[in-house]
Every structure is written in C-alpha cells, then in structure tokens.
Design a protein around this motif. Structure first.
Motif, PDB file in Angstrom:
ATOM      1  N   GLY A 142       1.008  12.948 -16.563  1.00 51.99           N
ATOM      2  CA  GLY A 142      -0.044  12.175 -17.190  1.00 51.99           C
ATOM      3  C   GLY A 142       0.153  10.685 -16.993  1.00 51.99           C
ATOM      4  N   PRO A 143      -0.854   9.871 -17.327  1.00 48.99           N
ATOM      5  CA  PRO A 143      -0.795   8.411 -17.123  1.00 48.99           C
ATOM      6  C   PRO A 143      -0.042   7.696 -18.230  1.00 48.99           C
ATOM      7  CG  PRO A 143      -2.929   8.998 -18.017  1.00 48.99           C
ATOM      8  CD  PRO A 143      -2.185  10.294 -17.823  1.00 48.99           C
ATOM      9  N   ALA A 174       0.855  -1.189   0.000  1.00 45.87           N
ATOM     10  CA  ALA A 174       0.000   0.000   0.000  1.00 45.87           C
ATOM     11  C   ALA A 174       0.893   1.241   0.000  1.00 45.87           C
ATOM     12  CB  ALA A 174      -0.907   0.003   1.237  1.00 45.87           C
ATOM     13  N   PRO A 175       1.214   1.767  -1.194  1.00 44.34           N
ATOM     14  CA  PRO A 175       2.146   2.891  -1.262  1.00 44.34           C
ATOM     15  C   PRO A 175       1.588   4.145  -0.591  1.00 44.34           C
ATOM     16  CG  PRO A 175       1.873   1.837  -3.395  1.00 44.34           C
ATOM     17  CD  PRO A 175       0.797   1.321  -2.504  1.00 44.34           C
ATOM     18  N   ILE A 177       3.925   4.991  -8.586  1.00 42.24           N
ATOM     19  CA  ILE A 177       3.802   5.789  -9.808  1.00 42.24           C
ATOM     20  C   ILE A 177       2.395   5.672 -10.382  1.00 42.24           C
ATOM     21  CG2 ILE A 177       4.551   5.916 -12.223  1.00 42.24           C
ATOM     22  CD1 ILE A 177       7.375   5.190 -11.235  1.00 42.24           C
ATOM     23  N   GLU A 178       1.876   4.454 -10.422  1.00 40.01           N
ATOM     24  CA  GLU A 178       0.543   4.236 -10.990  1.00 40.01           C
ATOM     25  C   GLU A 178      -0.530   5.014 -10.223  1.00 40.01           C
ATOM     26  OE1 GLU A 178       1.197  -0.306 -12.731  1.00 40.01           O
ATOM     27  OE2 GLU A 178       0.102   0.003 -10.858  1.00 40.01           O
ATOM     28  N   GLU A 179      -0.383   5.112  -8.912  1.00 38.38           N
ATOM     29  CA  GLU A 179      -1.416   5.721  -8.088  1.00 38.38           C
ATOM     30  C   GLU A 179      -1.199   7.219  -7.846  1.00 38.38           C
ATOM     31  OE1 GLU A 179      -2.205   3.652  -4.484  1.00 38.38           O
ATOM     32  OE2 GLU A 179      -2.295   1.678  -5.441  1.00 38.38           O
ATOM     33  N   ASN A 180       0.051   7.694  -7.984  1.00 38.49           N
ATOM     34  CA  ASN A 180       0.354   9.064  -7.568  1.00 38.49           C
ATOM     35  C   ASN A 180       0.920   9.946  -8.670  1.00 38.49           C
ATOM     36  OD1 ASN A 180       0.068   8.981  -4.378  1.00 38.49           O
ATOM     37  ND2 ASN A 180       1.108   7.101  -4.987  1.00 38.49           N
ATOM     38  N   HIS A 181       0.947   9.472  -9.904  1.00 39.17           N
ATOM     39  CA  HIS A 181       1.553  10.261 -10.972  1.00 39.17           C
ATOM     40  C   HIS A 181       0.881  11.610 -11.141  1.00 39.17           C
ATOM     41  CE1 HIS A 181      -1.804   8.080 -12.872  1.00 39.17           C
ATOM     42  NE2 HIS A 181      -1.898   9.116 -13.664  1.00 39.17           N
ATOM     43  N   GLY A 182      -0.431  11.658 -10.966  1.00 38.10           N
ATOM     44  CA  GLY A 182      -1.141  12.912 -11.170  1.00 38.10           C
ATOM     45  C   GLY A 182      -1.158  13.804  -9.950  1.00 38.10           C
ATOM     46  N   VAL A 198       6.045   9.682 -16.654  1.00 42.58           N
ATOM     47  CA  VAL A 198       6.952   9.260 -15.590  1.00 42.58           C
ATOM     48  C   VAL A 198       7.814   8.112 -16.088  1.00 42.58           C
ATOM     49  CG1 VAL A 198       7.171   8.455 -13.208  1.00 42.58           C
ATOM     50  CG2 VAL A 198       5.212   9.874 -13.867  1.00 42.58           C
ATOM     51  N   CYS A 199       9.082   8.132 -15.723  1.00 41.25           N
ATOM     52  CA  CYS A 199      10.013   7.043 -15.995  1.00 41.25           C
ATOM     53  C   CYS A 199      10.465   6.432 -14.673  1.00 41.25           C
ATOM     54  CB  CYS A 199      11.229   7.544 -16.780  1.00 41.25           C
ATOM     55  SG  CYS A 199      12.536   6.291 -17.032  1.00 41.25           S
ATOM     56  N   LEU A 200      10.211   5.152 -14.488  1.00 45.18           N
ATOM     57  CA  LEU A 200      10.744   4.433 -13.327  1.00 45.18           C
ATOM     58  C   LEU A 200      12.161   3.987 -13.655  1.00 45.18           C
ATOM     59  CD1 LEU A 200      10.617   2.869 -10.619  1.00 45.18           C
ATOM     60  CD2 LEU A 200       9.568   0.970 -11.895  1.00 45.18           C
TER      61      LEU A 200
END
Length: 412
Positions: A164-165, A36-37, A153-158, A89-91
């Motif tokens: 953007g996604p 759970a990030p 990243i998936e949940e907090n990028h915005g 975003v780049c991981l």
C-alpha cells in the motif's frame, strides 16, 4: 534549555534558526531533473543464514532500480501461508562512514527483523561508496542513489511489491545523513512543482499561505539513528579526539573531509567549492520544514551525541514532530552492531525504533511513542554538559547502570 551552537562558540543556539540555504549548490540540487526509476528484479529468494534465526521473511538480493544500476535488496515479511504479504514499504539506508557497508551481508538480519515487525517490505539501497562509485561507474553521488530508491518506492510500491501507499524511512550513522539530504532534495523538487501549479492555477493572491504539512503524506516518518548531520563537526565530535569507541571524533573528522572533497570533485571548475556547512552537505544548516515526523536515537557515549541533540532542536524549530531517544552510556552502533547490539539497552533501543515506525506506518502510534523530546533534551544536557568529559560520562553511566540494573532512559 539553551544549547551551545555547533561551532562551539558562546553565542546561543538560536543563531542557527532558519539559515539561508547556499544558492550555489542547494538550488542546483533542487533544480536537477528527477531520475527515471526503472526496475529489473532478479527473483532469487534467500533467507537469513544465521543459525537459529528467528526471522522468517525472504529477500531478493538482485534488485536494480534504474538503468544506471542503482541496486537494492528487497526484504519481504512472511505470511501465515509462507507467501509474502505487506501493508507498506520501509526504505533503509545503511551506515558505514560512506566507505563500507552494503544492503545485504551487513544488515540482512536487521532488515528481516524490520520486515517481520512492521509487516512491510524493506528496500535497502546500495548507494555509492568512496570505494565503489555510483551505478554509472564514474561518479560519486550517494544522495542521488538514495533518491532513486525513494522515488522507485513511490512509483512501484503497488505494481512491483504489492504494498500500500504507506512508507517509512530509516538510516543509521552515514545512512541517516544521506537519508536526510535525499528527503530535503526530494522535498525541494515537490515544492518547486507545487509553486508551478499554484502559479498556473491562480494569481489572485500575491502572498500565498506557507504550507506546513509534510511534502508527501505517504511518508509517515523518518527513523534517524546516531546520525551525522554537521560535517564541520559538532562540539562532541571535535572534542572527542580518539576517546570514543568504536568510532572516535578524529575518525569522523577524517571521513567528513573525505566526503566533502569527493563532492567538490564533482563540481565544474568555475563553481565555488562547497564548505562543510553547505546545506547540501550538512543538513543541520538546511531549511528543515515540511519533513515527516522523526525519531532520533543516540547514546551519550557516542561522539555523535551532539549531532542528534542539535538536529532534534532544529527540526522542532521548523515545526516537525520530533521524538528523541537518548540512552545513557550508549556507544555508536547501539542496537545495530558492536558490543551493545544484543545487550539489554541495545535490544530496548531497537524495539523502540521498530515500534515507533510500526505505529506511524499503520496509523496507531502508541502513547509510548508520543513526543517527549523536552524531557529527553533536559536529561541529555545534564549528561553532556561542558564540565564533564565524554569518557567520564560513559564511565559514570556504566557504573550507575550496573549498580541499579537500569538500561538508561529514552525520555526520563
């Protein structure tokens, strides 16, 4: 072309096609509840401190992605008015043989360059090392640390980054290994969720059609640079001995044993020990379906050359869009560190990987970055055949490059 199998035997490589995952570990990994990030960002802006640095983005070195203290450094691209602006975003997962490395001092200039070129935030994760455990202070689970960053990243990028996604992911050496395992575990969790939804929605079809699209369309590509994909040792690693620089085959085998031992220490006493070819340790032997488009890069003087060549073939056999870049005489670290970092070949290797990721991230992939893997594989086979030693290959490639002014080829 038919390549030798990773075990060095005489049987054709197709024996590796679609192996059955080991249920003792891979299924257990897929069944784990996702982390759970949670985020706590320490807003301390910094810059690349190298003299005359061309990179203008800033970075946030104090990001903590969850309560277990999985850390990251967040690099932001510059905007014309000096503020940060990002379209994605780049991981990033750094290398270092699971022993050393970090998300700031080791890779700051490269991550800032990536942020500048991609016009994207770069989240470089601080995963557990042999010398530094995971965030809970006691366990060694670097793959889960990468998953924490991936899902954050998936949940907090915005809401946190204002991006953007659209995501890409990049890893070098041991970082490419962890990135592949994290993506596979993340895909398995997504697949389990899809199966549950399909089962609840309808039971009209006893044999539903198998999906072939990537498990999450937001992840546009993987950039896998001189990666480790088989901890049992591919032929180029096993036969290298102490020949290659800066990282030899014997160095790699030593680190493989350490990694396998540390992962087995995490198991319960009644659980069968993992072998080096377990899919949860070696992505070469995993089900590779439904992964994003992938660029694999390696040099012919790298002991890990076979890892990249075999993995490119394996990914292709599972229907993944694969681009393969092979550089004559390229050593481990080409384009990122070492003697070849800023040589013409290293600069070209770095440029091509950045352009590849940028094209996938923004949806305007150029003709140059289309898939030419068959030609690259044929060339690599000629350069790394069984009758030619790796040191001889490197010497001959260097001589040809000096004589012709060539920097080697990706796809020719």
């Amino acid at each position: 072309m038919e390549a030798a199998p990773p075990d060095g035997g005489n049987a054709p490589f197709r024996r590796l096609s679609r192996p059955t995952p080991a249920p003792s570990s891979h299924a257990r990994d897929a069944a784990r509840p996702p982390p759970a990030p949670r985020v706590r960002l320490v807003r301390r802006q910094a810059r690349d401190t190298r003299k005359d640095s061309p990179f203008k983005g800033g970075f946030v070195p104090g990001a903590v992605l969850n309560e277990g203290s999985v850390g990251a450094t967040v690099y932001s691209p510059p905007h014309d008015d000096g503020t940060s602006s990002s379209g994605g975003v780049c991981l990033h997962v750094h290398g270092g043989g699971w022993i050393w490395g970090d998300s700031r001092d080791q890779v700051a200039h490269r991550c800032l360059e990536t942020a500048d070129v991609l016009v994207a935030h770069v989240v470089s994760v601080e995963y557990a090392l042999f010398t530094k455990p995971s965030g809970d202070g006691c366990s060694f689970d670097p793959v889960n640390d990468v998953i924490v960053a991936l899902e954050w990243i998936e949940e907090n990028h915005g809401k946190v980054l204002g991006a953007g996604p659209r995501f890409v992911a990049s890893g070098e050496s041991a970082g490419a290994h962890l990135l592949m395992l994290a993506m596979l575990r993340r895909r398995d969790r997504a697949r389990a969720g899809e199966e549950t939804e399909e089962s609840a929605a309808s039971s009209s079809s006893r044999f539903p059609a198998e999906r072939s699209e990537p498990f999450d369309e937001r992840w546009k590509c993987l950039n896998l640079v001189y990666g480790v994909f088989d901890l049992s040792g591919t032929p180029s690693v096993v036969t290298d001995g102490d020949s290659s620089v800066p990282l030899s085959g014997n160095d790699l085998l030593f680190m493989y044993d350490m990694y396998t031992s540390r992962m087995n220490e995490r198991l319960e006493p009644d659980v069968v020990a993992l072998t080096a070819r377990d899919p949860s340790l070696s992505p070469m032997y995993a089900d590779l379906s439904r992964l994003p488009s992938s660029l694999l890069t390696v040099g012919t003087a790298d002991a890990l050359v076979d890892d990249t060549l075999y993995m490119a073939t394996r990914l292709k056999s599972f229907g993944v869009d694969v681009d393969l870049a092979v550089y004559e005489g390229g050593e481990h670290g080409i384009g990122h560190f070492g003697a070849q970092e800023d040589e013409e070949m290293g600069v070209e290797a770095r440029r091509y990987t950045l352009e590849y990721m940028k094209g996938r991230l923004w949806g305007n992939a150029s003709r140059e970055s289309q898939n030419h893997w068959k030609t690259a594989m044929a060339k690599a086979a000629a350069l790394t055949g069984p009758d030619r030693g790796k040191r001889e290959i490197a010497q001959q490639s260097e001589s040809r490059a000096k004589a012709s002014g060539s920097i080697g080829g990706r796809n020719c």
